[in-house]
Enzyme design. Structure first.
Site, PDB file in Angstrom:
ATOM      1  CG  HIS A  65      -1.898   1.183   1.320  1.00  9.50           C
ATOM      2  ND1 HIS A  65      -2.437   1.468   2.499  1.00  9.50           N
ATOM      3  CD2 HIS A  65      -2.380   2.075   0.408  1.00  9.50           C
ATOM      4  CE1 HIS A  65      -3.130   2.310   2.467  1.00  9.50           C
ATOM      5  NE2 HIS A  65      -3.403   2.835   1.111  1.00  9.50           N
ATOM      6  CD  GLU A  68      -2.317   2.364  -3.707  1.00 15.24           C
ATOM      7  OE1 GLU A  68      -2.854   1.509  -3.164  1.00 15.24           O
ATOM      8  OE2 GLU A  68      -2.805   3.742  -3.827  1.00 15.24           O
ATOM      9  CG  HIS A  69      -0.301   6.267  -0.838  1.00 15.55           C
ATOM     10  ND1 HIS A  69      -0.929   7.367  -0.335  1.00 15.55           N
ATOM     11  CD2 HIS A  69      -1.166   5.060  -0.832  1.00 15.55           C
ATOM     12  CE1 HIS A  69      -2.204   6.868   0.059  1.00 15.55           C
ATOM     13  NE2 HIS A  69      -2.431   5.454   0.020  1.00 15.55           N
ATOM     14  CD  GLU A 143       2.891   9.872  -0.150  1.00 15.44           C
ATOM     15  OE1 GLU A 143       1.495   9.409   0.292  1.00 15.44           O
ATOM     16  OE2 GLU A 143       2.856  10.926  -0.532  1.00 15.44           O
ATOM     17  CD  GLU A 165      -5.367   5.002   2.659  1.00 19.12           C
ATOM     18  OE1 GLU A 165      -4.415   5.635   2.155  1.00 19.12           O
ATOM     19  OE2 GLU A 165      -5.911   4.328   2.083  1.00 19.12           O
TER      20      GLU A 165
HETATM   21 ZN   LIG Z   1      -4.025   4.457   0.394  1.00 16.25          ZN
END
Ligand SMILES: [Zn+2]
Length: 974
Positions: A65, A68-69, A143, A165
């Site tokens: 994840h 991905e960012h 991130e 998040e």
């Molecule tokens: Zn995310």
């Protein structure tokens, strides 16, 4: 023998027409790099590019994840860290995002503009294959996570976009239950890990592990490239090969997923989950029953299990659902199937149970499954479920999602686990298989094999623990304190130094040289003329008919807006509740199970909704409407009308027991749903005192409605008769012909016939007329704090700019986009650690700033106060300005489905939106310049001075900031 065809390094290995979706699938292999590619070829102008990698989590740090960012923070050929945001702002994309699943990561983009499409593809390929993450540790810090410290004496905190998040995701009850249930079924495989990242584990991720993960998984040989639509294939392949893939050699390493050994016997597990501090634990236990069966590549297994799940629980006529509701042992229940993972898994999720009722509930489900397996499903239910699925597939209208992306995401599971993507695209094949279940015991056997006789299953009890959130926060605080104590003076200085450098980097704009490398369109690529669908308007006696003759593939869409001018705010909540019970209770001529089967057999669905619209030229005139809509294949229009009337107008409120359990379930469902859209709740509550439209919205879909449901549940015990009497009043009073706006959308030749059928619907509506409801007294402006069982905040602030003497203009759309992507993005997300945030300006004069999953509260309010100042300093060149404008144009020009066109026609008619106004707004957008934007500073300053805000947030945070609020209320009302 077929000649192998090679184009730009890609060998075409197979080509096949897929009639069902009007496309031809082409399978390619890139010979040098080993990349797989699928090109789904058809005329759709909404072109899609998607590159997907198999990404196997190796621990709970959320590496897939975070990566991905991170790859979207600059790459070799597009080094600007703001590249991704630039594309969001300055392209005509119809989709741009990235997503991480349990075992893959996807990077899709879509556009209807050829040049734009290739630009987006280039940037995305560069981002995933050549990201800057290897050389710049600040990307992981920003991130992923870092220790935050600016002041020697201060406390250290964890900070990072994904960290925050996931903290939000980990505070949502449903997501805790769902995640732990999947993980428990796969204790020895990567599915036992959290691909998104567990906040407790994220800080274990090192730069080295992070870079290794990219090296291992982001190789073309481990990718699937997806192209869809009306693309220039030769040009596209040339770019992919020459600019990217030709530099890679296939290492011939296959990444596969280890299979979980089936359990020897079913497992029983107890886990804990956090409950709001002031909540009683009685009746707050959750339970999941989980079943893992077969392989993702078993042909049609995944879809068969999905149909089984629908049959069991997802329709109002579903037998298992009915038995659970009847038992009253839990307040809410649902079922879902993970068919995209290597071993498909069914989860039954039962919410809000008393501890002592758990064994009885498990037994009830077991017995009911056995009964269904031996007696069989109602054939009509199977037929209706399959017909509904077929309608969905044929209509192929994926709301506002590019069709090509829907196909892409739907077939990833098959591809990455070694199946054939065509299995999920060519739906005639699997529908034929699924239909066998009408004459043979296909689904009944699946209950036996996948559920009853299956040892690879688990029962998980989730035990509520009040104060667990606070305890967790305390634990993290201690951990950080200990960490700080372990640091030497020098190390603390270094940490502060690192934070300062990180902040500097975040605040330093990308160099002009780097910005110019990002390929953008210019305004000359944009059509200056607005495209506006004008319906044929026919004023009838007391009502209005709008006709939209467009190509709909033989489907008729009806959208009827019934007038609710005579409804008080309280009645709006009652009307909403009435509509939510429909289809779940018997009607005059059908049991609710029969009615549902009929609706699914004959139509593509019937929906009811509540809305409030403001007149464009006169926003004080707010018009609440009840929207009754439906769709069907043209020759089923009479049945569509018949069942619309039966459903909406003829419910019977006789079965009190059932109505009671439905009310309990509605309340519990609404609590979770509402909490997940905390920003919408905050904005709506904040605007409610100044805008009638928002008061109405609060009453039918916000916190007001949630609290209304609590009151009803309390009233239910002593006064069920009163509730039923009110439903009957709604039935009599709010389905009136007067003021009706009905929009009919279909192929031109189908309209006259469909129009004739409408008479029968009109005749069944009440012909009475009512005086408009008295204006409700508008409450005073208040600063409201709302405490919810969550770990993060949603902070909204705003007001009314018309009251300050400003008129709405299309330029405000550009302003909103600038604030959302620049100042608010930097302050709330990059610096503040919120997951998101933004600004909105509405035609009715309301404006708002909001944050989403925000670790802060007061700091975010301060950010809003600084917006005006930032606008005064706003200064960008023409290219930059064009980019913002393009971003807005892309939202205006988004391709519309026939259904949307039909609904919009009605909304436009009601609000008075017309072609000229629409063109005026587009002209305003296109002509926006820097001075226009700066000039809004004053307006925002004036609105901010009213100090009008609402926060939905954690109990601790809101109470800490209690001095900021006039009133603090709980999200969940007892
Ligand atoms: Zn995310």
């Amino acid at each position: 023998m077929m000649e192998k065809k090679i184009t730009h390094g890609f060998e075409l290995t197979r080509r096949q027409e897929i009639k069902e979706i009007g496309a031809t699938i082409n399978y390619f292999k890139h010979l040098k790099s080993g990349a797989d590619m699928i090109y789904l070829e058809n005329e759709d102008t909404n072109k899609v590019f998607n590159i997907t990698f198999r990404t196997v989590p190796e621990d709970d740090t959320g590496c897939p994840h975070i990566l991905e960012h991170s790859v979207l923070n600059g790459s070799k050929n597009f080094p600007a860290k703001g590249t991704f945001m630039e594309l969001i702002k300055g392209s005509l994309n119809t989709f741009i995002n990235a997503m991480t699943s349990s075992d893959w990561t996807s990077y899709p983009v879509a556009s209807t503009n050829d040049k734009d499409f290739l630009n987006l593809m280039r940037v995305y390929l560069d981002a995933v294959l050549n990201p800057l993450i290897y050389d710049d540790p600040r990307i992981l810090q920003q991130e992923g996570w870092h220790y935050e410290l600016f002041d020697k004496e201060g406390e250290i905190n964890y900070r990072g976009v994904v960290y925050n998040e996931m903290k939000g995701a980990f505070s949502s009850e449903d997501s805790i239950v769902v995640r732990n249930s999947t993980n428990a079924q796969f204790p020895d495989t990567p599915y036992g890990f959290e691909s998104g990242g567990d906040p407790d584990a994220i800080p274990q991720l090192t730069q080295e592990k992070f870079a290794d993960f990219h090296r291992k998984y982001y190789h073309p040989s481990n990718s699937l490239i997806w192209l869809y639509g009306d693309v220039d294939l030769d040009e596209t392949l040339k770019i992919i090969n020459e600019s990217y893939l030709k530099d890679f050699d296939d290492p011939k390493i296959e990444i596969r997923f280890p299979m979980q050994e089936p359990f020897n016997e079913p497992k029983k597990i107890t886990m804990q989950y956090p409950l709001g501090d002031d909540m009683e634990i009685e009746g707050e236990y959750h339970l999941t029953l989980n079943y893992t069966y077969g392989k993702a590549t078993d042909s049609y297994l995944g879809t068969s299990l999905q149909i089984l799940a629908e049959l069991l629980m997802n329709t109002p006529a579903s037998p298992l659902k009915l038995a659970i509701i009847r038992s009253g042992l839990c307040k809410n229940s649902m079922i879902y199937v993970r068919a995209d993972i290597v071993q498909p898994t069914i989860h039954i999720f039962l919410k809000q149970i008393k501890k002592e009722d758990i064994p009885a509930l498990i037994e009830l489900i077991q017995n009911e499954l056995q009964r269904i397996a031996s007696e069989g499903f109602d054939k009509k239910l199977i037929e209706a479920t399959l017909n509904a699925r077929e309608f969905f597939l044929r209509e192929a209208q994926m709301q506002n999602f590019p069709k090509g992306l829907f196909y892409s995401l739907g077939s990833i599971g098959e591809w990455i686990h070694g199946g054939d993507p065509i299995d999920s695209l060519a739906f005639e094949g699997y529908l034929a298989h699924l239909r066998k279940g009408i004459t043979e015991p296909l689904y009944e056997n699946l209950i036996e094999e996948a559920m009853l006789k299956n040892d690879h299953r688990s029962e998980i009890v989730f035990e509520p623990v009040p104060g667990m959130i606070a305890a967790g926060e305390e634990r993290v605080r201690k951990e950080l304190e200990e960490y700080k104590n372990s640091l030497s003076e020098k190390e603390i200085e270094e940490l502060i130094e690192m934070n300062i450098k990180l902040k500097e980097w975040q605040e330093t704009p990308d160099s002009e040289e780097d910005m110019l490398k990002i390929p953008l369109l210019s305004l000359s690529d944009v059509d200056t003329k607005a495209s506006f669908n004008e319906p044929i308007v026919e004023e009838k006696e007391g009502w209005t008919l709008l006709k939209n003759p467009i190509h709909t593939n033989g489907i008729v869409y009806i959208s009827s807006h019934l007038d609710l001018a005579h409804a008080t705010i309280e009645d709006i909540s009652w009307i909403r509740l009435y509509t939510q019970l429909l289809g779940q209770i018997d009607s005059e001529n059908y049991s609710f199970a029969e009615l549902n089967n009929e609706i699914r057999n004959n139509t593509g669905g019937i929906t009811l909704n509540t809305q409030a619209y403001g007149e464009i030229e006169n926003p004080e005139n707010v018009m609440p409407k009840l929207v009754l809509a439906g769709k069907a294949i043209a020759d089923k229009t009479p049945a569509l009308i018949k069942f619309m009337a039966e459903l909406a107008l003829r419910p019977l409120f006789e079965d009190e027991g059932r109505i009671k359990s439905l009310l309990l379930e509605l309340k519990s469902g609404a609590e979770q749903r509402t909490i997940n859209m905390g920003h919408v709740v905050a904005i709506t509550r904040m605007l409610a005192p100044i805008s009638k439209a928002h008061r109405i919205q609060d009453a039918y879909g916000g916190l007001g409605y949630l609290h209304f449901l609590s009151d009803i549940v309390n009233q239910m015990e002593g006064d069920m008769a009163g509730i039923i009497a009110k439903f009957k009043e709604v039935q009599k009073r709010y389905f009136t012909k007067e003021g009706l706006v009905l929009s009919l959308t279909a192929n031109e030749e189908l309209i006259p016939k469909a129009e004739k059928e409408l008479d029968s619907l009109l005749a069944q509506l009440s012909q009475e007329s009512h005086a408009p409801a008295e204006e409700d007294a508008s409450p005073a402006k208040i600063k409201e704090g709302i405490t919810a069982p969550i770990k993060i905040q949603y902070v909204a602030k705003g007001g009314d700019f018309r009251e300050k003497g400003y008129d709405y203009s299309g330029k405000m759309m550009v302003l909103g986009s600038i604030l959302s992507t620049e100042h608010l993005y930097k302050e709330l997300r990059v610096k503040g650690g919120a997951y998101g945030g933004g600004a909105g300006f509405r035609q009715d004069g309301t404006m708002f700033f909001y944050s989403y999953r925000d670790p802060n509260l007061k700091e975010s309010l301060d950010v809003y106060s600084g917006v005006a100042e930032s606008l005064r300093a706003f200064n960008v060149n023409r290219r930059e300005m064009d980019k913002f404008i393009l971003g807005v144009i892309s939202t205006l020009d988004y391709p519309k489905t026939p259904e949307t066109i039909g609904t919009e026609a009605a909304v436009n008619y009601i609000t008075g939106m017309n072609k000229e106004l629409f063109q005026k707004i587009r002209d305003e957008v296109l002509s926006t310049n820097v001075e226009d934007i700066k000039a809004y500073a004053e307006m925002i300053e004036e609105v901010m001075k009213d100090n009008h805000y609402t926060v939905v947030g954690s109990e601790t945070k809101v109470k800490e900031a209690s001095a900021l609020f006039d009133e603090i209320i709980p999200f969940i009302k007892k």
